[in-house]
Design a protein around this motif. Structure first.
Motif, PDB file in Angstrom:
ATOM      1  N   ASN A 215       0.808  -1.217   0.000  1.00  0.00           N
ATOM      2  CA  ASN A 215       0.000   0.000   0.000  1.00  0.00           C
ATOM      3  C   ASN A 215       0.843   1.269   0.000  1.00  0.00           C
ATOM      4  N   LEU A 216       2.148   1.110   0.061  1.00  0.00           N
ATOM      5  CA  LEU A 216       3.026   2.273   0.116  1.00  0.00           C
ATOM      6  C   LEU A 216       3.491   2.680  -1.279  1.00  0.00           C
ATOM      7  N   ILE A 217       3.737   3.992  -1.430  1.00  0.00           N
ATOM      8  CA  ILE A 217       4.167   4.546  -2.719  1.00  0.00           C
ATOM      9  C   ILE A 217       5.474   5.299  -2.526  1.00  0.00           C
ATOM     10  N   VAL A 218       6.467   4.923  -3.307  1.00  0.00           N
ATOM     11  CA  VAL A 218       7.729   5.658  -3.338  1.00  0.00           C
ATOM     12  C   VAL A 218       7.764   6.483  -4.621  1.00  0.00           C
ATOM     13  N   CYS A 262      17.814   4.158 -10.367  1.00  0.00           N
ATOM     14  CA  CYS A 262      17.449   4.695  -9.048  1.00  0.00           C
ATOM     15  C   CYS A 262      16.168   4.040  -8.540  1.00  0.00           C
ATOM     16  N   SER A 263      15.150   3.959  -9.397  1.00  0.00           N
ATOM     17  CA  SER A 263      13.865   3.375  -9.009  1.00  0.00           C
ATOM     18  C   SER A 263      14.026   1.917  -8.618  1.00  0.00           C
ATOM     19  N   SER A 264      14.866   1.198  -9.356  1.00  0.00           N
ATOM     20  CA  SER A 264      15.014  -0.236  -9.089  1.00  0.00           C
ATOM     21  C   SER A 264      15.677  -0.501  -7.747  1.00  0.00           C
ATOM     22  N   VAL A 265      16.634   0.323  -7.354  1.00  0.00           N
ATOM     23  CA  VAL A 265      17.285   0.143  -6.058  1.00  0.00           C
ATOM     24  C   VAL A 265      16.265   0.286  -4.932  1.00  0.00           C
ATOM     25  N   ALA A 266      15.266   1.148  -5.133  1.00  0.00           N
ATOM     26  CA  ALA A 266      14.245   1.367  -4.104  1.00  0.00           C
ATOM     27  C   ALA A 266      13.161   0.306  -4.126  1.00  0.00           C
ATOM     28  N   VAL A 267      12.591  -0.012  -5.311  1.00  0.00           N
ATOM     29  CA  VAL A 267      11.335  -0.779  -5.322  1.00  0.00           C
ATOM     30  C   VAL A 267      11.286  -1.907  -6.346  1.00  0.00           C
ATOM     31  N   ALA A 268      12.404  -2.331  -6.950  1.00  0.00           N
ATOM     32  CA  ALA A 268      12.349  -3.416  -7.936  1.00  0.00           C
ATOM     33  C   ALA A 268      11.575  -4.611  -7.377  1.00  0.00           C
ATOM     34  N   MET A 281       7.615  -4.564  -2.490  1.00  0.00           N
ATOM     35  CA  MET A 281       6.155  -4.558  -2.598  1.00  0.00           C
ATOM     36  C   MET A 281       5.598  -3.161  -2.849  1.00  0.00           C
ATOM     37  N   ALA A 282       6.399  -2.138  -2.628  1.00  0.00           N
ATOM     38  CA  ALA A 282       5.922  -0.761  -2.776  1.00  0.00           C
ATOM     39  C   ALA A 282       5.686  -0.417  -4.241  1.00  0.00           C
ATOM     40  N   LYS A 283       4.785   0.539  -4.448  1.00  0.00           N
ATOM     41  CA  LYS A 283       4.510   1.037  -5.800  1.00  0.00           C
ATOM     42  C   LYS A 283       5.465   2.184  -6.120  1.00  0.00           C
TER      43      LYS A 283
END
Length: 656
Positions: A215-218, A262-268, A281-283
């Protein structure tokens, strides 16, 4: 070379007009034009920066481009002294009027420059936009600043900011040593890492009993999103191209490739292939449009608030004092940190920077921001990572062995090295979807993903509490003498981030047991900020000047003149013909008398006072004059300016 001095919060900025570059806004974005010789930057403040194929001078070439059917707006591009980054005026101007200036006075000024008001803020700032009838916005701002009725007028500028990435200088989950470091990388037998020199992300997953909340969004603000990448596909919410407002993100080499790793390091995603981000699991909320523009900065952080971003990751910034973020930049970021997440605040993470300096990225130094430096696979300070007060924590990145991250389908890799090492420093091919990555660009989204894990453990935490948890639970690395008596280091901040300890503390603060699984949080409803009210024009009554007007009586409890303030004056009515030079607007009669006396003494010219009522309040407009002709008024204005006065506003007396 044409130069112009413009006002800014960081002092006057001297800009030189480019002899080759111009900025174009087209009716159809990306449409090719025969007159364009080369595309330099696809989006800077909403303009495409190009060179034009013309033998005429830059002014004539730009005029020719403006006349083209495909061009909506054309503008000059500038350079600051000693800097090779192009600067463009976005067409937005931030104006603060002098105290006491009424609505009709203000409108006269804006009409003179054909400015359109797009926002009227409670703090007195008026956001204006130039129209096709307006002069160059830089010249408008400079002219406004000279007016006595204007306190300040800052043109909104955009300039390319620094993306904090470094090509690795020294190779899918077993390769991600930054999540859990066992002292080696699977297919790199000859390079030793330090056991435990990692962010403890896998341990945090084990403590949570899951990979974090879905349910979290980065939000990631950057350039170059490949939203169809196997590690990111299906995770996208509320995408936006900031300058155009479009939900369609541009793709291709000219639009960059930095945002995807950058995005992949956070939420891949943990989908059985590729790599896994810290919060798989974050969006992902992708915001394309790296920008210095105040107005666009406000738009992108407002977008994050409106669309429910929990964490905002920014691997970019500047250490150039000329482009230090101003009040509006800070206001936009602080608004996200306080109003986001239904009032608990978005967690905002910025890179400290890769310049190897003793001070950090100005954006990272904004109070409340989590400023991230880089550590290595040996738990040492990465030499490129900026140092200084303001760093919160460091996080594993390159400087020893690099990070493995996603790459765009159009990424051309490091073209300065042999072909087999274009994407992987050791030449071992790990497939077409990834590459080695590093710098504080990689450390920052790693911390952003860990912040999402913290909020998975306890969604009720405020942004300030998340920052405090990160700092309090970080591991001290390096030498003992690197830290002061308060446990703070200008190299490491409070230490290397520890996701497991941070999650444990978030669970404790939420009242959950150390190994229990937290309930899945829901995204709080974030109210859409109300549309700023359109100010209702005040009812203005201007009495006809009597033959012998009587000055208004002062309030009985407050004497108008006291002590040595003794004035002699004679009052007579004047016809509303000719011209006057308006100096100010005042609400206190005693102050009016003092200013009239000072003006007459300093400039040796007659002074007039116009009395009007605005929203029930008496206003005294002070003007030098009258003058029978505009030429006489212009000559008087020149004399006043030469005597040190701020430039008065020339106005026909018939308009009073």
């Amino acid at each position: 070379m044409s130069k112009i001095n413009i006002p800014s919060e960081n002092g006057n900025l001297t800009l030189t007009k480019s002899t080759k570059l111009v900025g174009l806004k087209k009716h159809v974005e990306g449409k090719a034009m025969d007159s364009v010789d080369a595309n330099v930057i696809p989006d800077l403040g909403g303009f495409e920066v190009v060179t034009l194929s013309s033998e005429a001078g830059i002014d004539q070439a730009l005029d020719n481009a403006r006349a083209h059917d495909d061009v909506a707006i054309g503008t000059h591009i500038y350079f600051a002294e000693g800097d090779n980054r192009p600067v463009v005026a976005t067409g937005i101007i931030y104006v603060e009027m002098a105290e006491g200036v009424g609505m009709e006075e203000r409108q006269v000024v804006f009409d003179a420059f054909a400015l359109h008001i797009i926002e009227d803020r409670e703090d007195g700032t008026v956001i204006c936009k130039v129209t096709p009838q307006s002069p160059n916005p830089l010249k408008v701002a400079a002219a406004l600043t000279k007016l006595s009725m204007v306190n300040k007028a800052y043109p909104d500028l955009d300039v390319p900011l620094d993306q904090y990435f470094m090509e690795p200088r020294d190779g899918l989950l077993p390769h991600e040593w930054h999540l859990e470091n066992q002292g080696f990388v699977t297919d790199v037998p000859n390079f030793r890492l330090k056991v435990g020199a990692d962010a403890k992300v896998k341990a945090a997953w084990r403590r949570l009993g899951n990979l974090g909340s879905s349910n979290l969004i980065v939000a990631v603000i950057d350039n170059g999103f490949d939203i169809n990448h196997p590690d990111l596909r299906g995770k996208i919410v509320a995408p936006i191209s900031v300058s155009s407002g479009s939900s369609t993100l541009p793709t291709g080499p000219r639009f960059g490739d930095h945002a995807t790793p950058c995005s992949s390091v956070a939420v891949a995603a943990a989908n059985g292939t590729g790599i896994v981000g810290a919060a798989p699991m974050a969006k992902l909320m992708p915001l394309h449009g790296l920008t210095y523009s105040k107005y666009l900065t406000e738009q992108m952080f407002s977008h994050c608030i409106r669309n429910g971003a929990d964490v905002i990751s920014c691997s970019w910034g500047t250490i150039d004092p000329r482009y230090r973020p101003g009040a509006e930049h800070e206001r936009a970021i602080r608004q996200a940190m306080t109003a986001g997440r239904g009032g608990k605040g978005c967690v905002v993470v910025f890179a400290a920077g890769n310049e190897g300096r003793e001070y950090i990225n100005y954006y990272a130094n904004i109070p409340g921001v989590i400023a991230v430096g880089a550590s290595t696979s040996s738990d040492t300070h990465a030499s490129y990572s900026n140092r200084g007060n303001g760093i919160s924590v460091v996080a594993p990145s390159d400087g020893g062995w690099p990070i493995l991250a996603a790459r765009t389908s159009w990424d051309q890799g490091n073209t300065s090295v042999p072909l087999n090492k274009r994407y992987y420093v050791d030449g071992i091919d790990r497939g077409p979807f990834h590459k080695h990555f590093g710098g504080t660009s990689s450390a920052t989204p790693l911390v952003a993903g860990i912040c999402a894990l913290i909020l998975s453990a306890n969604p009720n935490l405020t942004s300030a509490q998340v920052k405090s948890i990160l700092e309090r639970t970080a591991d001290k690395i390096g030498n003992q003498w690197d830290y002061n008596s308060s446990g703070y280091s200008t190299k490491y901040g409070y230490g290397r981030v520890n996701a497991d300890s941070a999650v444990a503390e978030a669970l404790r603060m939420g009242g959950a047991g150390g190994s229990s699984q937290p309930s899945q949080p829901t995204i709080p409803t974030v109210p859409t900020p109300p549309t700023p009210p359109t100010p209702t024009p005040p009812v203005i009554t201007t009495p006809t000047a009597p033959t012998t007007p009587t000055a208004p009586a002062p309030a009985p409890t407050t004497p108008v003149v006291t002590g040595a303030d003794l004035f002699q004056f004679s009052v007579r009515g004047l016809a509303r013909t000719g011209f006057g030079l308006q100096v100010s607007v005042n609400n206190e009669f005693a102050n009016v008398l003092k200013e009239v006396e000072s003006l007459e003494r300093k400039h040796g010219m007659p002074v007039m006072v116009n009395i009007s009522t605005i929203n029930g309040r008496t206003a005294f407009k002070i003007l030098v004059g009258p003058f029978a002709t505009r030429d006489q008024a212009d000559a008087a204005k020149g004399k006043m300016v030469s005597q040190g006065a701020r430039e008065p506003w020339l106005r026909p007396l018939a308009t009073l």
